[in-house]
Design a protein around this motif. Structure first.
Motif, mmCIF file in Angstrom:
data_model
loop_
_atom_site.group_PDB
_atom_site.id
_atom_site.type_symbol
_atom_site.label_atom_id
_atom_site.label_comp_id
_atom_site.label_asym_id
_atom_site.label_seq_id
_atom_site.Cartn_x
_atom_site.Cartn_y
_atom_site.Cartn_z
ATOM 1 N N VAL A 111 105.172 147.034 29.597
ATOM 2 C CA VAL A 111 104.978 146.837 28.162
ATOM 3 C C VAL A 111 104.024 147.878 27.613
ATOM 4 O O VAL A 111 104.248 148.474 26.561
ATOM 5 C CB VAL A 111 104.431 145.418 27.890
ATOM 6 C CG1 VAL A 111 104.094 145.250 26.416
ATOM 7 C CG2 VAL A 111 105.419 144.367 28.351
ATOM 8 N N ALA B 136 105.087 144.910 19.975
ATOM 9 C CA ALA B 136 104.930 144.019 21.120
ATOM 10 C C ALA B 136 103.959 142.887 20.842
ATOM 11 O O ALA B 136 103.017 143.032 20.080
ATOM 12 C CB ALA B 136 104.439 144.812 22.329
ATOM 13 N N ASP C 283 105.512 139.515 25.814
ATOM 14 C CA ASP C 283 104.983 139.336 27.160
ATOM 15 C C ASP C 283 104.418 137.927 27.281
ATOM 16 O O ASP C 283 103.345 137.640 26.773
ATOM 17 C CB ASP C 283 103.900 140.392 27.420
ATOM 18 C CG ASP C 283 103.561 140.521 28.900
ATOM 19 O OD1 ASP C 283 104.055 139.714 29.694
ATOM 20 O OD2 ASP C 283 102.796 141.445 29.252
ATOM 21 N N GLU C 284 105.162 137.056 27.948
ATOM 22 C CA GLU C 284 104.800 135.640 28.103
ATOM 23 C C GLU C 284 104.354 135.019 26.779
ATOM 24 O O GLU C 284 103.232 134.522 26.659
ATOM 25 C CB GLU C 284 103.709 135.505 29.169
ATOM 26 C CG GLU C 284 104.185 136.062 30.499
ATOM 27 C CD GLU C 284 103.310 135.620 31.664
ATOM 28 O OE1 GLU C 284 102.831 134.473 31.618
ATOM 29 O OE2 GLU C 284 103.150 136.401 32.594
ATOM 30 N N ILE D 146 108.969 143.360 21.869
ATOM 31 C CA ILE D 146 108.626 143.024 23.250
ATOM 32 C C ILE D 146 107.752 141.784 23.232
ATOM 33 O O ILE D 146 106.815 141.688 22.435
ATOM 34 C CB ILE D 146 107.870 144.197 23.900
ATOM 35 C CG1 ILE D 146 108.745 145.448 23.904
ATOM 36 C CG2 ILE D 146 107.427 143.827 25.302
ATOM 37 C CD1 ILE D 146 108.012 146.695 24.311
ATOM 38 N N HIS E 51 101.435 141.172 23.097
ATOM 39 C CA HIS E 51 100.871 141.409 24.420
ATOM 40 C C HIS E 51 100.477 140.108 25.091
ATOM 41 O O HIS E 51 100.266 139.092 24.450
ATOM 42 C CB HIS E 51 99.670 142.344 24.322
ATOM 43 C CG HIS E 51 100.046 143.738 23.927
ATOM 44 N ND1 HIS E 51 100.563 144.641 24.826
ATOM 45 C CD2 HIS E 51 100.018 144.374 22.739
ATOM 46 C CE1 HIS E 51 100.819 145.782 24.200
ATOM 47 N NE2 HIS E 51 100.500 145.647 22.924
ATOM 48 N N GLN E 52 100.333 140.217 26.425
ATOM 49 C CA GLN E 52 100.014 139.022 27.204
ATOM 50 C C GLN E 52 98.620 138.504 26.846
ATOM 51 O O GLN E 52 98.429 137.322 26.613
ATOM 52 C CB GLN E 52 100.071 139.375 28.687
ATOM 53 C CG GLN E 52 99.917 138.168 29.594
ATOM 54 C CD GLN E 52 100.216 138.529 31.043
ATOM 55 O OE1 GLN E 52 100.246 139.698 31.422
ATOM 56 N NE2 GLN E 52 100.450 137.532 31.856
ATOM 57 N N ILE F 206 109.477 138.546 28.488
ATOM 58 C CA ILE F 206 108.862 138.377 29.806
ATOM 59 C C ILE F 206 108.392 136.938 29.921
ATOM 60 O O ILE F 206 107.719 136.421 29.036
ATOM 61 C CB ILE F 206 107.686 139.337 29.989
ATOM 62 C CG1 ILE F 206 108.180 140.787 29.927
ATOM 63 C CG2 ILE F 206 106.967 139.070 31.301
ATOM 64 C CD1 ILE F 206 107.097 141.821 29.919
ATOM 65 N N LYS G 101 105.040 144.024 35.084
ATOM 66 C CA LYS G 101 105.696 143.728 33.814
ATOM 67 C C LYS G 101 104.825 144.136 32.627
ATOM 68 O O LYS G 101 105.281 144.850 31.725
ATOM 69 C CB LYS G 101 106.010 142.224 33.735
ATOM 70 C CG LYS G 101 106.830 141.705 34.916
ATOM 71 C CD LYS G 101 107.131 140.241 34.803
ATOM 72 C CE LYS G 101 105.922 139.352 34.865
ATOM 73 N NZ LYS G 101 105.246 139.293 36.183
ATOM 74 N N SER G 102 103.573 143.718 32.683
ATOM 75 C CA SER G 102 102.701 144.057 31.555
ATOM 76 C C SER G 102 102.461 145.558 31.492
ATOM 77 O O SER G 102 102.333 146.132 30.407
ATOM 78 C CB SER G 102 101.362 143.330 31.679
ATOM 79 O OG SER G 102 101.584 141.946 31.621
#
Ligand code: ATP
Ligand code: ATP
Ligand code: MG
Ligand code: MG
Lengths: 327, 335, 507, 307
Positions: C51, C87, C170-171, C168, C89-90, C201, C47-48
C-alpha cells in the motif's frame, strides 16, 4: 459541542488578565485608564510579535532560542545602515530587517531540516553566534539616538488613529497570523506536523520543509521586531533584549501552546504575551519593588503550565458504556 | 523451540573489539579537538604553557562542569534543567543570609547543599509528580529561584563570609592543584561510575531511549527522574558553594546565564539532547575543550562575546560535520 | 463479468528492502477497473508495504509501477493522489487537534478566490462525504472527541475526498462494528459501479468471499498466486497463504494441574473496565478474546501495575498482593509482553543483551553495580533458548526484524523467571515461522508449569492455544468458554454482542 | 626596556563612556612613552565576566590593572591574586573594596556628585516639586553611594521632595519602562534624576514619548554625545558628568606611577597624574579627581562630538 464554540483556555486566560487588571485598579485606578492600557499594549507589542513567531515554531515541535539574538543583530544592522545612509526610506529599512531576520531564521531552519540537528541545539548555537556577530560588526559600540535619523526613530511612535505604529504593527501581525493559521494550507500543515508528524508524511506534507518555514517566519518577525525595538528605544548595542527569548517562550507557554507541539492558538499566544506585559508594566506603578518581578513571572509560568496540563489532559477513550453515559 | 536435535545458533557477545569501539567514539573526536586547541593555544600565546596559568584556567570550567555531570544524566534520561544557575543564586543567597547570622563554614556548606537539594526536589515535583514538561517547568523555576534572591537581596550584597570558607573556591590542595579541580575530578569519577557501572545508570539509558518500555520493564521511571533532578539541584548547590567562596560575596545576579553554558558543555560532550545516549568521559573532555577555548582566547584579549561565537560554532559544527560527511559519502556512493 | 484488458494499476516485480528485512520480493499485483481485488497474506506478508509503495510513501528499490500500462514513479504521496490513487491506511493517520473536515481535506482543501481555505465549502463537502458513508457527526468536531470507529470513518472519508480511480483499503473493517461494516460494503459496491479499481486488504475470509472479485496472495514478502475468487474456496486460499494446512499450526497439549496461581476478584476502573474476575491455574493457557477496543489491554496493564484499578483484589497463590507498579508485578512473578512492541516492549537504542537483562538487573549485578559477564551469560541463555537470529548480543535491537524483536521482549520476561506471563497479541506482526515457534514455545512454557494469559484477536490462535477463553466486550467479561464450546461463532457472537448467529462467524 | 603593560578593565565593552576613557588612557600612554594599553572587559556588566578577564590578564603577567568594577566585593579574591603575583592594581570610576586594590580613583567625590545631581534638579524648580530617581543596575556600587549622599544634603533644598527610587538595570528598555511608570504613578512629577548614562537617555526618550517635555525635566549624569538630542528637545535642561577622557588619563598615570616608579599608595600620599595635577589619598586610600562638569544648551555642541 460547547467546548468547540468557546475556546476554554483562552477564555480563562482572558479572565485571569481581567482579574489582574481589577486587582491593580484597586490599588491604582490610573492603570486601567484607556490611555494607559493602550500604553501597556504598545509596550507589549514586541513581545506579542515575537510570541507569534515562537508559537509557530513550537507548534511544529521545535523551539527557537535565537529570536532575541536575531532581533538584536537585525536591530544593530539596520541602525548602522541608517547611520551610513540616513536617507534610506523606512519601507526599505523594514524590508531589510524582515529579510535579514528571515535569513537567520532560514539558517536555523536549514540546520534543522537538512542536517536534522535538534532545534534546541541549533538555536542555542546560533544564539551565541548572532550575538557575537553584533559585537564584530559594531565593534561593541553603541548606536545612539542622535546618530539615527528622525524618520528612523519616529516610525514606531508615529500615531495613527490614536495608536502608535508599533501597536498597529502588532495588530496587523496578529491579524495576518490569525488568517494564516486558520485559513491557509501552511497554517494547517503547521498544526498537522506538530500534532502527528508520522501522519503528516502520509498526507503528503514535507515535515522538514514546514519546520524550515516555521523558523523562517519566526526569524522574519524577530527581524521586524529588531528594527521596531531599536527605533523605539532609540539605541542599539550588543546586549539589547538579552534573555528575552525566555520571556517569549514563557508567553507562549502561559498562552497554552503545548511545548510538545500541535496544540495552541494565535489568541493564546497574544493573551500570554499580554499577561506578562500587564504584570511587567503594573509592578512599577503599584509600587511593588521591581525585585519582585522575576519571582512573580516565574510563578505565573508555573501556575499556567500546571493549569494548562490539567485542563488539557485528554480524557482517554472510554470503553465502559456506563461510564460514557455518566460523562 | 529448541528441539534438542540441533545445537542452538551461536551469537557472539560483541562484534567489534573494545579497541575499535573506543577508536570510533565521539570521545576520541573530541579529544583530538581538545589536543588541537591546546597546541594552537601554546603557539598563539607565550603565556599559555605555564602551570599557574593553566591552573587558573581550570576555574573557567570546574563549577560549570560539576553541574554538567548531573545535567548529563538528566539529559540522557530525556529531561532538562534550565534552572541550575538560578539555584546557584538562591543557594548562595541562603548561605549569605546565614553568614550574616554568624554561621560557620560547615553550616554554610550544609545550607548550600540543602537549598540546592530542595530546589531540585521542587523541580522534580512539578516534572515527575505533576507530569509537566521539564523545559517549561525549569524556565519557570529559573525566574522563581533567582526572583527570590532578588526579593531577599534587592540591590544589596551579602559578604563577610568566614575566612575558612574561602578554601573551596580559592584554596590549593598542593602546588597548583586547586580544591575546585580536585572536587571536579572526584565528582567526575562518581558520576562516571554511577552512569556507566551501575543498575541506576542502565535505567537512565533505558528511560532516555524509551520511557514507556522502561516503565513496562519494571523501572521506576518517575523515581529515577526524581533522583536525577535532586542530584542536579545538589550539584548546583556544590557549585554555589565553590562560586560563592571564589567570589567572596553574593549578589542576586550571580551565575547569570550559566545554565546555557552547562547545557552547551553537555551537548558538546556528545550527550544527545533528545536523550538516550552520551557519556561522562565525553563531558569531561568537553569541559576541557570549553575551558581551553575561552582561556586561550582570553590570553589574546578576545572579548567574551567573540568567544561565544567559537563555542556556538563548535556546538553546531561538531554535530553537523559528521552528518555532512556521511551525507556526502552516501551521495558519492550512489553516483 | 468480462475481463478488462489492461489493469488500471499494476506492480511489476516490486522489491522493497528494509534494514534486515526484505518486505517485498519482486511481487506482482494488478488492479482492474470496477473490480475488488483482495490482497491476502499472513501478518508481515508485505501487504501494508505494498500500500505504501502504491501511495508514494515508500519508493521501491526495484521494479515498476504502471498506470494504464505507463510506468510511473511517485516521489511523494501527493504524486500518487494526483495520479488518482487514494488509500485508507492500516494505522489511523489523522490529526487529533484538527477538525473532522480539515482531516478529510488537509493538503487539498477547497480555496477561495484569495487562495485561502474556503471553510464553508470544505464543511459542506465534508458533510456530504460523511453522509455518503453513513457517518452522522458534525464535520466541525475536533477529531480528538471521536471514538476509534468514527475516526476510521473519517479516514475512509478522507480517502474518498480525492477524485480517485483507485481506492486502497488496508483492513478497513478492523475497528468497525457490524452496522458500519454493512454500510462499508454498500459503499464498496457503489464505488465498483462507478468503475473504480479497489484493493481490499483483510484477514476476515467471510468479507473477502463476500465482496472481492479477485484475489492476490503474498507470503513472507513474495508473490504466491492470483486469480478469480469464484475459482477458489476458503481452504485453498488458506493453503496458499500459509503454505500448509492450518490445523497443523497449533501444538497439541494437555492440561493437568489444578493448583490456583492467580485469582482476580472485582477489578474495576472508572472508565475502562469493570467487574473483572477469574482464576488462573498453574500450567494453564487462558485466552482473552474480544474485538479491538474491548479493554483487554487496559485490564492487563492494570494487572501489571501500569494503570491503577479503582477497586479489586489480586491474589497470588492465595495471598493478597497489592500491585502499584510494574516493578511490584515483576517481584510478584507477573510479567506482561505488551502489544505495542516498538513503544512498550523493546528499548530501541539499547543493545540486545541490555534489553534482555533490564528487568533482571537485580540478579546480574552486585549491590547495584553492573557485572557484564553475568549479563552476557543470562542474555545468551535466553537468546539461545528462543533461537534468536542476531549478529551479536551487543547489536541494537532496533536493527532486528519484528519477529526477532518480539523474541527479545519475550526473552526479557522469561529471564525474570515469572509465574504468570501475560502475552498481549503475541504473534502480531511476526512472520509465519516465528508465529508457530511462539505457539510451540507457549505450550512448552505451560508444560513447565508457567501460567499463561494470552490476549489475541485471532480466533484460530485463541482456539488453538487456549485451555479456556474469556470473552470481553465494552470493558466487561461477557462469557467464559472451554472445551467444545470454543467455537468461532460462539466467540464472535459474545464479542460482538449479537444474539443470533451472524454472517461474521469464522475468521 | 620593556613596555609597561597597563590593562584598563572596564565594566563592559562598547559603552561610550569607557571608550572615551580608553582614549584618555592612550593619551597618557603616548605622553609616558613606554606604556602599552590593553583595553579590555566583559561584554555584559557582570562580576564573573570581569573575573575571567582578570585571570587572563594575570596569566599574561601584565604590569598593572586599572579596573572599573562591576562588583565591589566579588572581584577582591581575583585582584588579590593579581597583587600576589606582583601586579599593580588600582580601581577607578567604580571601586573595589580596599583589600582588593592599592588605590581607588574617584572621578569626583561622592559628596560632590550627590549634591550635584539634586542641585541640577533643584535649579530648575525654584518653587520646589516632586522628583524621582531612576537608578542603574541594582548591583552597581556608585549609584547607591551617590543617592545616599544626595539624601544627606536634601535638607539644603527645601520644597524638593524625592518620591521614589526605581531601577532600570542599565537596560534601555527597562529604564524606559520604569520612567514611563514613574510618570503614570506620579502625574505631578517635576523631574527625574538618573545618575546613569543609560537611564538618563531612556528617561529623556520616555518624557518625549509621553509628551511631557517642559513638565518633567530629566537630569542626572549622562554623556554629551548621547544627551545632545535631549538637550535640544528640551526634555533635559542640564546634566553633569566628569570628563571620562580625563578619568582614563588619570587612571593610567596613577597605575604607571605605582607600577613603574615604585610609588607607594598609602593614606595621605600625593600621587602625580600628569596634566590632571595630583591625587591626594584619604584614609581609605581613595582620592577624587575633579568636580563634575555641567552640560547644558550653552556648551553641548562643543562636547557632543568628543565623547
Ligand atoms: N519501516 C519499516 N522498517 C523496517 N521493517 C519494516 C518497516 N515496515 C515494515 N517492515 C517489515 O516489512 C514486513 C512487511 O510488513 P507489512 O506491514 O507490509 O506487513 P502486512 O502484510 O501489512 O502485515 P499485517 O497483516 O500485520 O498488517 C514485516 O516484516 C515488517 O516488519
Ligand atoms: N479512540 C481511540 N483513538 C485512537 N486509537 C484508539 C482508540 N481506541 C482504540 N485505539 C487503538 O486501537 C488499538 C486497540 O485498542 P485496545 O488495545 O485498547 O483494545 P483492547 O481490546 O484493549 O486490546 P486488543 O487490541 O489487544 O484487542 C490500540 O492500538 C489503541 O491505541
Ligand atoms: Mg499491514
Ligand atoms: Mg490491545
Amino acid at each position: 459541542m460547547l467546548s468547540r464554540l468557546i475556546p476554554v483556555r483562552e477564555t480563562i486566560l482572558g479572565a485571569a488578565i481581567l482579574a489582574l487588571l481589577l486587582l491593580i485598579a484597586s490599588r491604582f485606578s490610573g492603570f486601567v485608564a484607556p490611555a494607559n492600557l493602550l500604553n501597556v499594549f504598545n509596550d507589549t507589542a514586541p513581545l506579542i510579535i515575537l510570541a507569534l513567531g515562537q508559537m509557530v515554531v513550537i507548534l511544529t515541535r521545535c523551539i527557537d532560542l535565537s529570536v532575541a539574538a536575531n532581533l538584536a543583530l537585525t536591530g544593530m544592522a539596520v541602525a548602522m545602515l541608517n547611520v551610513a545612509m540616513p536617507g534610506l526610506p523606512i519601507p526599505v529599512i523594514i524590508a531589510v530587517a524582515i529579510g535579514l531576520g528571515a535569513v537567520m531564521g532560514a539558517i536555523n531552519g536549514l540546520l534543522v531540516w537538512k542536517l536534522m540537528i535538534p532545534p534546541i541545539v541549533v538555536t542555542l548555537g546560533t544564539m551565541a553566534v548572532f550575538r557575537g556577530i553584533i559585537f564584530l560588526i559594531s565593534d561593541g559600540k553603541w548606536v545612539n539616538a542622535h546618530e539615527m535619523s528622525d524618520a528612523f526613530t519616529g516610525f514606531p511612535r508615529a500615531v495613527i488613529l490614536g495608536l502608535p505604529v508599533l501597536s498597529w504593527v502588532a495588530l496587523l501581525t496578529v491579524a495576518i497570523f490569525g488568517i494564516m493559521m486558520s485559513r491557509t494550507a501552511l497554517g494547517r500543515s503547521i498544526f498537522a506536523v506538530g500534532g502527528n508528524p508520522d501522519a503528516a508524511v502520509y498526507t503528503g506534507i514535507d515535515v522538514g520543509r514546514v519546520k524550515f518555514l516555521a523558523f523562517v517566519l519566526s526569524g522574519a518577525l524577530a527581524g521586524l521586531t529588531g528594527y521596531l525595538w531599536v527605533a523605539r528605544y532609540a539605541v542599539a548595542y550588543v546586549d539589547i533584549a538579552g534573555g528575552f527569548e525566555l520571556e517569549v517562550v514563557a508567553a507562549c507557554v502561559i498562552g497554552g501552546i503545548s511545548i510538545a507541539g500541535g496544540i495552541g492558538s494565535v489568541g493564546g499566544a497574544v493573551l500570554g504575551a499580554l499577561f506578562l506585559g500587564v504584570i511587567k508594566n503594573a509592578l512599577p506603578v503599584i509600587n511593588i519593588s521591581p525585585f519582585w518581578q522575576l519571582a512573580i513571572s516565574g510563578s505565573a509560568i508555573l501556575i499556567a503550565v500546571a493549569f494548562n496540563a490539567r485542563s488539557g489532559k485528554t480524557k482517554g477513550r472510554i470503553i465502559l458504556k456506563s461510564a460514557e453515559a455518566s460523562e | 523451540m529448541t528441539d534438542g536435535s540441533t545445537p542452538p545458533r551461536f551469537i557472539p557477545d560483541r562484534l567489534r573489539t573494545r579497541k575499535t569501539r573506543i577508536l570510533h567514539s565521539w570521545e576520541i573526536l573530541l579529544l583530538a579537538v581538545a589536543i588541537a586547541i591546546f597546541v594552537i593555544n601554546s603557539l598563539a600565546s607565550p603565556y599559555f604553557l605555564n602551570a599557574w596559568n593553566l591552573s587558573d584556567a581550570t576555574f573557567n570550567f570546574t563549577e560549570k562542569a560539576m553541574i554538567a555531570f548531573a545535567m548529563a544524566l538528566l539529559i540522557i534520561s530525556g529531561e532538562i534543567d534550565l534552572s541550575v544557575a538560578a539555584i546557584i543564586a538562591l543557594a548562595s543567597t541562603a548561605m549569605g543570609f546565614a553568614a550574616q547570622y554568624g554561621a560557620g563554614t560547615p553550616e554554610l556548606v550544609a545550607i548550600g547543599l540543602v537549598v540546592g537539594l530542595l530546589c531540585g526536589v521542587f523541580n522534580a515535583i512539578f516534572v515527575t509528580i505533576l507530569g509537566l514538561p521539564s523545559i517549561v517547568v525549569t524556565i519557570g523555576t529559573m525566574s522563581l529561584f533567582r526572583g527570590i534572591s532578588y526579593i531577599v537581596l534587592g540591590d544589596e550584597a551579602f559578604r563577610g563570609y568566614p575566612a575558612s570558607f574561602a578554601w573551596f573556591g580559592q584554596g590549593y590542595l598542593f602546588w597548583v592543584f586547586t580544591v575546585e579541580l580536585a572536587l571536579f575530578a572526584v565528582i567526575a569519577v562518581i558520576y562516571g561510575v554511577l552512569l556507566h557501572k551501575t543498575n541506576f545508570g542502565r535505567a537512565i539509558y533505558a528511560i532516555g531511549n524509551n520511557p514507556t518500555a522502561a516503565l513496562f520493564s519494571g523501572i521506576r521511571v518517575q523515581r529515577v527522574k526524581f533522583i536525577l533532578f535532586l542530584l542536579t539541584g545538589l550539584m548546583s548547590g556544590v557549585a554555589a558553594i565553590c562560586l560563592t567562596s571564589r567570589l567572596g560575596s553574593t549578589r542576586p545576579s550571580i551565575a547569570q546565564g550559566m545554565e546555557l553554558e552547562v547545557v552547551t558543555m553537555v551537548v558538546l560532550g556528545g550527550v544527545s539532547i533528545l536523550g538516550g545516549s552520551g557519556s561522562i568521559p565525553g563531558v569531561v573532555i568537553a569541559a576541557f575543550v570549553m575551558g581551553l577555548v575561552t582561556f586561550g582566547l582570553g590570553l589574546l584579549n578576545v572579548p567574551g562575546i567573540v568567544m561565544s561565537i567559537f563555542i556556538g560554532l563548535l556546538l553546531i559544527g561538531v554535530i553537523a560535520l559528521p552528518r555532512l560527511w556521511t551525507m556526502a559519502a552516501a551521495k558519492r556512493g550512489r553516483t | 463479468m468480462t475481463e478488462p484488458l489492461t489493469p488500471v494499476v499494476s506492480m511489476d516485480a516490486i522489491t522493497k528492502i528494509f534494514p534486515g528485512v526484505k518486505a517485498l520480493d519482486a511481487v506482482h499485483l494488478k488492479l482492474y477497473a470496477g473490480q475488488v481485488t483482495a490482497l491476502v497474506g499472513e501478518n508481515g506478508a508485505g501487504k501494508s508495504t505494498t500500500v505504501k509503495v502504491l501511495t508514494g510513501i515508500y519508493r521501491p528499490d526495484e521494479g515498476t509501477v504502471r498506470i494504464d500500462g505507463t510506468p510511473v514513479t511517485f516521489t511523494d504521496p501527493n504524486a500518487a493522489s494526483d495520479n488518482g490513487i487514494t488509500a485508507i491506511h492500516q494505522e489511523t493517520v489523522l490529526f487529533d487537534e484538527l477538525s473532522v473536515a480539515e482531516n478529510i481535506f488537509i493538503g487539498h482543501a477547497p480555496r477561495t478566490r484569495f487562495g485561502l481555505i474556503d471553510r464553508h465549502a470544505m464543511y459542506e463537502a465534508a458533510a456530504r462525504l460523511l453522509r455518503s458513508i453513513g457517518a452522522n457527526f458534525d464535520p466541525r468536531t475536533r477529531l480528538r472527541h471521536l471514538g476509534i470507529a468514527n475516526k476510521h470513518l473519517v479516514a475512509i472519508a478522507r480517502a474518498l475526498s480525492v477524485d480517485a480511480r483507485v481506492v486502497i483499503m488496508d483492513e478497513p473493517t478492523a475497528a468497525l462494528s457490524h452496522k458500519e461494516i454493512e454500510e462499508l460494503y454498500e459503499l464498496i459496491e457503489n464505488l465498483k459501479s462507478q468503475g473504480k479499481a479497489i484493493l481490499f486488504i483483510s484477514h476476515k475470509f467471510d468479507e473477502i468471499f463476500r465482496i472481492a472479485d479477485r484475489y492476490t496472495v503474498f507470503r513472507d514478502g513474495a508473490f504466491i498466486d492470483e486469480g478469480l475468487i469464484d475459482d477458489i474456496d476458503r481452504d485453498g486460499l488458506v493453503k496458499l497463504m500459509v503454505g500448509r494446512a492450518v490445523d497443523h499450526i497449533f501444538p497439541t497439549r494437555e492440561m493437568t494441574a489444578t493448583e490456583d496461581v492467580l485469582q482476580v476478584v472485582g477489578y474495576a476502573h472508572p472508565t475502562e473496565f469493570a467487574d473483572i474476575g477469574f482464576t488462573l491455574k498453574r500450567g494453564e493457557i487462558l485466552g482473552f478474546y474480544g474485538l479491538v477496543g474491548a479493554g483487554r489491554s487496559e485490564f492487563m496493564q492494570s494487572l501489571f501495575g501500569i494503570t491503577k484499578p479503582s477497586k479489586g483484589v489480586c491474589k497470588i497463590k492465595g495471598k493478597i498482593r497489592v500491585i502499584r507498579s510494574p516493578a511490584d508485578a515483576i517481584s510478584n512473578g507477573i510479567v506482561y509482553v505488551p502489544e505495542d512492541r516498538g513503544k512498550q516492549g523493546a528499548v530501541i537504542g539499547l543493545p540486545i543483551f541490555q534489553n534482555i537483562t533490564l528487568p533482571s538487573l537485580g540478579r546480574t549485578s552486585r549491590s547495584g553495580f553492573l557485572r557484564m559477564v553475568e549479563e552476557f551469560a543470562l542474555a545468551r541463555e535466553y537468546a539461545e533458548r528462543l533461537d534468536l537470529r542476531a549478529a551479536s548480543l551487543d547489536q541494537d535491537v532496533g536493527q532486528l526484524s519484528g519477529g526477532n524483536q518480539q523474541k527479545v521482549v519475550i526473552a526479557k520476561w522469561l529471564a525474570t523467571q515469572p509465574q504468570v506471563i501475560i502475552l498481549d497479541e503475541p504473534t502480531k506482526g511476526i512472520d509465519i515461522g516465528s508465529k508457530a515457534a511462539v505457539h510451540e514455545f507457549m505450550a512448552e512454557l505451560a508444560a513447565q508449569g508457567l501460567s499463561v494469559i494470552m490476549v489475541s484477536s485471532e480466533i484460530p490462535e485463541v482456539i488453538g492455544m487456549s485451555d479456556r477463553v474469556i470473552i470481553m466486550r465494552d470493558g466487561r467479561i461477557v462469557a467464559e468458554v472451554a472445551g467444545d464450546e470454543m467455537q468461532p461463532d460462539v466467540l464472535v457472537r459474545h464479542a460482538a454482542g449479537i444474539g443470533e448467529m451472524s454472517q461474521l462467524e469464522d475468521a | 626596556q620593556d613596555d609597561v603593560r597597563i590593562a584598563l578593565v572596564v565594566k563592559a565593552l562598547g559603552i561610550g563612556f569607557f571608550e572615551a576613557a580608553a582614549k584618555g588612557a592612550e593619551e597618557a600612554a603616548e605622553e609616558l612613552g613606554n606604556v602599552e594599553i590593553i583595553y579590555t572587559g566583559p561584554t555584559d556588566t557582570t562580576a564573573e565576566g570581569q573575573i575571567e578577564v582578570i585571570n587572563a590578564l594575570i596569566a599574561q603577567n601584565v604590569d598593572a590593572i586599572a579596573i572599573s568594577a562591576n562588583d565591589t566585593d566579588a572581584l577582591v579574591p581575583a585582584l588579590k591574586k593579581a597583587m600576589n603575583r606582583g601586579i599593580t592594581v588600582i580601581s577607578w570610576d567604580s571601586g573595589v573594596a580596599a583589600e582588593g586594590r592599592q588605590l581607588h580613583l574617584n572621578p569626583s567625590s561622592n559628596a560632590l556628585i550627590g549634591n550635584m545631581i539634586i542641585k541640577l534638579a533643584a535649579d530648575h524648580l525654584p518653587d520646589g516639586g516632586d522628583v524621582a530617581v531612576l537608578s542603574a543596575t541594582t548591583t552597581s556600587t556608585n549609584q547607591n553611594i551617590w543617592i545616599e549622599e544626595m539624601t544627606k544634603v536634601m535638607g539644603e533644598y527645601p520644597g524638593i521632595n524625592v518620591v521614589t527610587t526605581v531601577y532600570g538595570d542599565d537596560l534601555a528598555d527597562k529604564s524606559y519602562r520604569e520612567a514611563t511608570g514613574l510618570m503614570q504613578s506620579y502625574p505631578d512629577l517635576d523631574a527625574i534624576i538618573a545618575p546613569t548614562s543609560v537611564g538618563i537617555v531612556a528617561a529623556a526618550q520616555a518624557v518625549v514619548d509621553a509628551g511631557k517635555v517642559g513638565e518633567v525635566n530629566v537630569t542626572g549624569l549622562g554623556l554629551p554625545s548621547e544627551m545632545a538630542g535631549a538637550i535640544e528637545s528640551g526634555a533635559s535642561q542640564s546634566f553633569a558628568i566628569w570628563n571620562p577622557i580625563d578619568l582614563g588619563y588619570s587612571a593610567t598615570m596613577l597605575a604607571y606611577q605605582l607600577a613603574a616608579n615604585d610609588v607607594v599608595a598609602e593614606p595621605g600620599a600625593d600621587i602625580p597624574m600628569g596634566r590632571m595635577g595630583t591625587l591626594t589619598l584619604d584614609e581609605n586610600t581613595e582620592g577624587a579627581m575633579a568636580d563634575p562638569f555641567v552640560y547644558d544648551a550653552s556648551n553641548i555642541e562643543e562636547f557632543k562630538s568628543i565623547f
